[in-house]
Write a protein that holds these residues in place. Structure first.
Motif, PDB file in Angstrom:
ATOM      1  N   THR A 183       0.811  -1.357  -0.041  1.00 48.97           N
ATOM      2  CA  THR A 183       0.177  -0.022  -0.049  1.00 48.97           C
ATOM      3  C   THR A 183       0.856   1.423  -0.116  1.00 48.97           C
ATOM      4  O   THR A 183       0.431   2.180  -0.319  1.00 48.97           O
ATOM      5  N   GLU A 185       3.357   1.415  -1.813  1.00 48.57           N
ATOM      6  CA  GLU A 185       3.975   1.478  -3.250  1.00 48.57           C
ATOM      7  C   GLU A 185       5.443   1.316  -3.144  1.00 48.57           C
ATOM      8  O   GLU A 185       6.426   1.901  -3.801  1.00 48.57           O
TER       9      GLU A 185
ATOM     10  N   LEU B  79      -0.581   4.700  -3.096  1.00 48.96           N
ATOM     11  CA  LEU B  79      -0.557   5.525  -1.927  1.00 48.96           C
ATOM     12  C   LEU B  79      -1.432   6.296  -1.986  1.00 48.96           C
ATOM     13  O   LEU B  79      -1.810   7.321  -0.873  1.00 48.96           O
ATOM     14  N   ASP B  80      -2.464   6.450  -3.073  1.00 52.19           N
ATOM     15  CA  ASP B  80      -3.807   7.357  -3.042  1.00 52.19           C
ATOM     16  C   ASP B  80      -4.596   6.610  -2.079  1.00 52.19           C
ATOM     17  O   ASP B  80      -5.738   7.262  -1.674  1.00 52.19           O
ATOM     18  N   ARG B  81      -4.429   5.308  -1.594  1.00 50.13           N
ATOM     19  CA  ARG B  81      -5.416   4.660  -0.944  1.00 50.13           C
ATOM     20  C   ARG B  81      -4.798   4.229   0.426  1.00 50.13           C
ATOM     21  O   ARG B  81      -3.748   3.315   0.357  1.00 50.13           O
ATOM     22  N   VAL B  83      -4.530   2.306   4.411  1.00 47.17           N
ATOM     23  CA  VAL B  83      -4.917   1.336   4.757  1.00 47.17           C
ATOM     24  C   VAL B  83      -4.706   1.078   6.213  1.00 47.17           C
ATOM     25  O   VAL B  83      -3.625   1.376   6.526  1.00 47.17           O
ATOM     26  N   PHE B  85      -5.215  -1.596   9.274  1.00 39.92           N
ATOM     27  CA  PHE B  85      -5.798  -2.959   9.626  1.00 39.92           C
ATOM     28  C   PHE B  85      -6.079  -2.896  11.126  1.00 39.92           C
ATOM     29  O   PHE B  85      -5.837  -2.130  11.922  1.00 39.92           O
ATOM     30  N   SER B  89      -0.668  -3.344  11.389  1.00 38.22           N
ATOM     31  CA  SER B  89      -0.411  -2.116  10.315  1.00 38.22           C
ATOM     32  C   SER B  89       1.010  -1.722  10.685  1.00 38.22           C
ATOM     33  O   SER B  89       1.661  -1.074   9.591  1.00 38.22           O
ATOM     34  N   LEU B  91       5.083  -1.634  11.514  1.00 37.77           N
ATOM     35  CA  LEU B  91       6.115  -2.722  11.591  1.00 37.77           C
ATOM     36  C   LEU B  91       6.789  -2.790  12.779  1.00 37.77           C
ATOM     37  O   LEU B  91       7.286  -1.592  13.369  1.00 37.77           O
ATOM     38  N   PHE B 102       8.785   6.257   7.307  1.00 35.93           N
ATOM     39  CA  PHE B 102       8.902   5.484   6.175  1.00 35.93           C
ATOM     40  C   PHE B 102       7.982   5.680   4.957  1.00 35.93           C
ATOM     41  O   PHE B 102       8.038   5.743   3.889  1.00 35.93           O
ATOM     42  N   ALA B 103       6.672   5.927   5.722  1.00 33.13           N
ATOM     43  CA  ALA B 103       5.728   6.157   4.908  1.00 33.13           C
ATOM     44  C   ALA B 103       5.950   7.635   4.142  1.00 33.13           C
ATOM     45  O   ALA B 103       5.357   7.601   2.841  1.00 33.13           O
ATOM     46  N   LYS B 105       8.252   9.167   3.687  1.00 34.10           N
ATOM     47  CA  LYS B 105       9.245   9.128   2.455  1.00 34.10           C
ATOM     48  C   LYS B 105       8.751   8.315   1.381  1.00 34.10           C
ATOM     49  O   LYS B 105       9.226   9.001   0.254  1.00 34.10           O
ATOM     50  N   ALA B 106       8.155   7.483   1.620  1.00 38.72           N
ATOM     51  CA  ALA B 106       7.455   6.775   0.368  1.00 38.72           C
ATOM     52  C   ALA B 106       6.644   7.592  -0.422  1.00 38.72           C
ATOM     53  O   ALA B 106       6.521   7.700  -1.809  1.00 38.72           O
ATOM     54  N   ARG B 153      -0.112   7.446  10.780  1.00 35.15           N
ATOM     55  CA  ARG B 153       0.282   7.495   9.330  1.00 35.15           C
ATOM     56  C   ARG B 153      -0.411   7.583   8.060  1.00 35.15           C
ATOM     57  O   ARG B 153      -0.101   8.180   7.304  1.00 35.15           O
ATOM     58  N   ILE B 157       0.313  10.362   5.077  1.00 30.78           N
ATOM     59  CA  ILE B 157       0.608  10.292   3.530  1.00 30.78           C
ATOM     60  C   ILE B 157      -0.698  10.871   2.566  1.00 30.78           C
ATOM     61  O   ILE B 157      -0.709  10.899   1.508  1.00 30.78           O
TER      62      ILE B 157
END
Ligand SMILES: Nc1ncnc2c1ncn2[C@@H]1O[C@H](COP(=O)(O)OP(=O)(O)O)[C@@H](O)[C@H]1O
Ligand SMILES: [Mg+2]
Lengths: 276, 309
Positions: A183, A185, B79-81, B83, B85, B89, B91, B102-103, B105-106, B153, B157
């Motif tokens: 998710t 990417e 990354l447009d969606r 999630v 859980f 969720s 790490l 990390f998110a 940065k992604a 998080r 994003i």
């Protein structure tokens, strides 16, 4: 007042050690004082005394002498114990690191691809149970170099636990964590580095610990075969000299070095382990 | 006519089974979700809610139908969606902060390290996770704090669509109440579209603009879309005084208790391509059977009473 478990265990270990060494020392002295010497023994004289299992006191004195000057080099058959251990460690590390460099990427591949897993599994199953020393003649023939053959034997014996544990660890990474990567990417490489490698690291390290243990077991035998240098050769050489003091001393040293190798990897394992 | 932000058309999921006929978990799911809308979906366990959410996320594929977001078909995770859980969720080997950075940065690979950190802190602050807690690993945080990090998080994003799968399902009731209001507060400052699965009726009423009700599986469908027109900002303590609160709540509970079972396996009376029937409170007098008894006993066009001679 009760002492902490750790302290009590330490005291008990000390008692066991003292008891073992004490009994050993006594049992050595006793027969010499009691029985009369047979004719044969009188004939053999000094030689038989040297061939008897030496008492701990003698071994400790010998260890002290060896360890206070571990790196002397007085020709091919007389090198310091540190040099011999150094040779063995060098072979183990080269073979082991080469094995890690192959096993971890291939383990990743197998762990991530069910197809590769099935395709490579028969090879692994057949190659894994082969005693590493069985490779030695073939290695000597193909490589034509005893040094490289010893390293190859280390390579081949360390590869399997690392390969299998890496594959197992990678295949067992929680689906949800992979989904976190998806998710966000993350590409294949970044998924491997950011998610899969840290997730599988404790399992991989378990494999690496098993491998280093096996490598250290095997190097002694390999060096007995190929000769020249190393702790395995040293043990064999001292046996040929009937110097049991040196033999016992080096046996203990092999144990201590093996323990230190394992402790080093255990420390790394603690660094990469995580609570889930 | 402008297209809705998110369109779900004829979604269905069927699993082949080794013996016997294939298992259709749900079918004919048609939904329109507007930008900025907060939609909750409720249904019994196993009716396929998580599957629908995973299809929206692009993590799973449907057997039939399509999902179109912003005019583009969803064909994989993006990354447009974002999630969240119920568990896992985060790490576990990364600190709370690193789980966010990390998110970030992604999402914005070209941002400087400082900018990434600043942005991450801003969102952790929104959920009250600063002052040292951000450096802890997930296992050193309580369940509530962990989900706060997940939510921080997900918002950080800035996805076009936020997907939450029972995010508070594992939390105790008190923590859940607090974190629900936090989610509302964080959400209200944004124009974030949210699709959330819950099994908690009160949670759904507190959070949602619309609540989708699913019938029981197999062959589940979204039977109704209940509009929640309680004015915002909402608070747990004040919404219960809204004149429609109990009517809505009773309607939801009654659906889950009886009608979700009775409607199981039935088709949408408006047709397979139709969106679910809309229910509003106060009820606006559309011909909806109020009791299940009436629904089963009154065939369309039948006289309400018959005189037998
Ligand atoms: N691989 C599969 N094969 C067959 N059935 C499956 C498979 N995966 C999920 N299901 C079924 O799909 C249904 C929906 O699951 P899920 O989406 O998790 O439901 P929910 O989130 O509403 O509880 C479940 O009844 C489950 O048995
Ligand atoms: Mg679910």
């Amino acid at each position: 007042m009760t002492l902490p478990l750790r302290v009590r265990a330490l005291i008990l270990s000390g008692i066991f050690l003292a008891l073992t060494l004490g009994l050993w020392e006594l049992s050595h002295k006793a027969p010499a004082a009691a029985g009369e010497m047979t004719e044969y023994e009188m004939l053999m004289g000094a030689a038989s005394e040297e061939a008897a299992v030496p008492p701990p006191s003698k071994i400790i004195a010998h260890a002290w002498a060896e360890l206070s000057n571990p790196f002397y080099d007085a020709g091919p058959n007389d090198k310091g114990i540190g040099i011999q251990i150094g040779y063995s460690l060098q072979r183990v590390l080269i073979g082991y690191l080469a094995a890690a460099a192959v096993a971890i990427p291939v383990g990743f591949l197998i762990g991530m691809s069910p197809l590769m897993y099935r395709a490579l599994d028969p090879f692994i199953q057949v190659l894994k149970p082969i005693s590493p020393l069985a490779w030695m003649p073939l290695a000597l023939f193909v490589i034509q170099d005893s040094e490289a053959s010893a390293i190859f034997v280390i390579f081949i014996c360390s590869i399997w636990p690392m390969l299998i544990n890496t594959a197992f660890g990678v295949a067992g990474v929680r689906k949800d964590w992979i989904n976190v990567a998806r998710t966000h990417e993350l590409g294949h490489l970044r998924t491997a580095v950011i998610v899969i490698l840290p997730a599988a690291a404790p399992t991989i390290l378990t494999g690496m610990r098993i491998s280093i243990g096996i490598a250290w077991l095997v190097i002694v035998a390999a060096e007995m075969l190929v000769g020249g240098t190393g702790i395995g050769y040293y043990v064999w050489n001292e046996w040929n000299n009937l110097d049991l003091t040196s033999v016992i001393f080096s046996i203990l040293l092999i144990g201590v070095v093996g323990m230190l190798l394992d402790m080093a990897l255990a420390r790394v394992q603690r660094l990469v382990s995580y609570a889930d | 006519m402008t297209r809705p932000f998110l369109e779900v058309q004829g979604l269905g999921k069927t699993y082949p089974s080794p013996q016997g006929p294939p298992l259709t978990v749900f079918r004919d799911v048609n939904l329109h979700i507007q930008k900025g809308e907060f939609v909750c979906i409720i249904g019994h366990s196993g009716c396929g809610k998580s599957t629908i959410l995973n299809v929206l996320a692009g993590l799973d594929t449907a057997t039939t139908g399509a999902v179109i977001m912003d005019g583009q078909e969803v064909a994989g995770p993006s990354l447009d969606r974002g999630v969240v859980f119920q568990n896992y969720s985060l790490l576990p080997w990364l600190s709370a902060l690193k789980n966010v950075t990390f998110a970030v940065k992604a999402r914005w690979p070209r941002w400087s390290r400082d900018k990434v950190a600043e942005h991450s802190y801003k969102y952790l602050e929104m959920v009250g996770l600063t002052g040292g807690a951000e450096h802890r690993k997930p296992h050193q945080l309580s369940g509530g704090m962990r989900q706060r990090v997940s939510i921080a998080r997900a918002f950080a994003i800035q996805p076009k669509l936020l997907l939450l799968d029972e995010p508070f399902g594992a939390l105790d009731a008190l923590t859940r109440g607090v974190i629900q209001e936090e989610l509302l507060r964080v959400w209200s400052g944004t124009n974030q579209t949210v699709f959330m699965i819950t099994h908690d009726v009160d949670e759904a009423i507190l959070l949602a603009d619309r609540i989708l009700l699913m019938t029981n599986g197999p062959e589940a469908r979204v039977a109704e879309a209940v509009s929640i027109d309680i004015p915002r900002p909402r608070q747990r303590t004040s919404i219960i005084h809204d004149p429609n609160y109990y009517a809505i709540r009773n309607h939801l509970v009654e659906f889950l208790a009886t009608r979700s079972k009775e409607l199981a396996g039935t088709a949408n009376p408006d047709g397979d391509d139709a969106t679910p029937q809309v229910v509003q409170f106060p009820t606006q007098g559309f011909p909806r059977p109020v009791t299940p008894a009436a629904a089963t006993k009154a065939p369309i066009g039948a006289p309400t009473s018959s005189a037998k001679g």
